[in-house]
Design a protein around this motif. Structure first.
Motif: not given
Length: 153
Positions: A51-59
């Motif tokens: 399955a695709p994997r997703v991550g989130f980044t907010v500096t």
């Protein structure tokens, strides 16, 4: 949650090495975020069915903790409702938020995310730049002389 339902959902990137690995993939710039994509199937053939994997980044430069969490929640919801269906199996995605995520309408945010995930042919990875050692040497004899210029004393 059954195994069948789990196959259709996007997984999560959780560790720093996973995020850093995605940095080496292609980058797709958008108005509200930068999307980094890594095709794991090229490196690991068995990952093609994963399955695709997703991550989130907010500096931190995007705002205080309340604003950063709001940006992250909006992006997660956009992925959950619509963008996960456009994600390819065996790929990792990292969404790096920009401050405009706070003021954008949810419909435009979702549309932008879908467009960036589905649009692969317009955005290519950067070509490596040659180092200074690989550049051809320049001949300084072709430079114009400073003979006619006044000198500072």
């Amino acid at each position: 949650m059954t195994h069948d339902a789990q196959d259709k959902t996007a997984g999560r990137l959780k560790s720093r090495p996973q995020f850093l690995a995605v940095r080496n993939g292609e980058k797709r710039k958008g108005k509200f975020f930068l999307l980094e994509v890594l095709d794991r199937a090229r490196a690991e053939p068995e990952a093609k069915e994963d399955a695709p994997r997703v991550g989130f980044t907010v500096t931190k430069k995007q705002g205080n903790a309340v604003e950063r969490n709001r940006m992250r929640r909006r992006l997660k919801e956009a992925v959950r409702l619509s963008a996960r269906f456009a994600m390819q199996p065996g790929h990792d995605y990292v969404v790096v938020a920009r401050r405009d995520v706070l003021t954008a309408s949810f419909a435009s945010l979702s549309a932008e995310l879908n467009g960036r995930i589905a649009n692969r042919q317009r955005h290519f990875p950067k070509k490596p730049q040659p180092s200074r050692a690989q550049l051809p040497e320049t001949d300084n004899s072709t430079r114009p002389s400073d003979a006619g210029r006044p000198r500072k004393v």
